[in-house]
Design an enzyme around this catalytic site. Sequence first.
Site, PDB file in Angstrom:
ATOM      1  N   ASP A  54      15.470 -64.695 -54.229  1.00 14.96           N
ATOM      2  CA  ASP A  54      14.426 -65.452 -54.856  1.00 14.96           C
ATOM      3  C   ASP A  54      14.620 -65.363 -56.319  1.00 14.96           C
ATOM      4  O   ASP A  54      14.343 -66.167 -57.194  1.00 14.96           O
ATOM      5  CB  ASP A  54      13.025 -65.399 -53.999  1.00 14.96           C
ATOM      6  CG  ASP A  54      13.127 -66.136 -52.737  1.00 14.96           C
ATOM      7  OD1 ASP A  54      14.175 -66.777 -52.380  1.00 14.96           O
ATOM      8  OD2 ASP A  54      12.387 -65.980 -51.814  1.00 14.96           O
ATOM      9  N   TYR A 171       2.062 -70.423 -51.304  1.00 12.24           N
ATOM     10  CA  TYR A 171       1.386 -70.718 -50.053  1.00 12.24           C
ATOM     11  C   TYR A 171       0.269 -69.781 -50.075  1.00 12.24           C
ATOM     12  O   TYR A 171      -0.400 -69.585 -49.149  1.00 12.24           O
ATOM     13  CB  TYR A 171       2.512 -70.133 -49.045  1.00 12.24           C
ATOM     14  CG  TYR A 171       3.505 -71.358 -48.955  1.00 12.24           C
ATOM     15  CD1 TYR A 171       2.940 -72.425 -48.447  1.00 12.24           C
ATOM     16  CD2 TYR A 171       4.753 -71.129 -49.244  1.00 12.24           C
ATOM     17  CE1 TYR A 171       4.210 -73.655 -48.406  1.00 12.24           C
ATOM     18  CE2 TYR A 171       5.789 -72.027 -49.233  1.00 12.24           C
ATOM     19  CZ  TYR A 171       5.282 -73.314 -48.650  1.00 12.24           C
ATOM     20  OH  TYR A 171       6.534 -74.456 -48.726  1.00 12.24           O
TER      21      TYR A 171
END
Length: 172
Positions: A54, A171
């Site tokens: 990522d 999130y």
Amino acid sequence: MPNVGLWANESKPAAVAAAQRLAEFLENRDATIQLQPDDEALKQCDFLVVFGGDGTLLAAARRAAPFGTPLLGVHLGRFGFLTETSVETLLPVVEAVLAGRYDRIERPMLQGKVIRADGTEGPTLTGLNDVVVTGKAARMVHIRTRVASDDLAIYAADGVIVATLTGSTGYS
């Protein structure tokens, strides 16, 4: 003839090896290949294949964003929240992209600009996942937040994280 950029996390031998395999695959399909493309090459790429985790994808997104270059993330890291495919499925996925069989997902990005109290400008920060501003020399900073040209709020804090819905930070 497609023009494909390859961006590999050079500290990961598996990323470099996967990029080399894809380069050979693309050469057999008469594609133009841009290895570790600079800004000029990113302008020309039809898409950019990013090899790493990522963090590598986030770095590539910051560089490619001004040019609107689409990204295809290949998972080689630990988390892989943002990457779309694995090394094992890469070649069929790229074949599908070259044939126009794919869904393009537009993700919002953030851009923050640091303007100090004395009016001097600091760095401009761009992020697919988040933008983080903290005060290093002061215990507390006052952070004025704008969306487009509209004032949103002023925060008195030791920092602020503004996150998109993309990835794990959004999130949290």
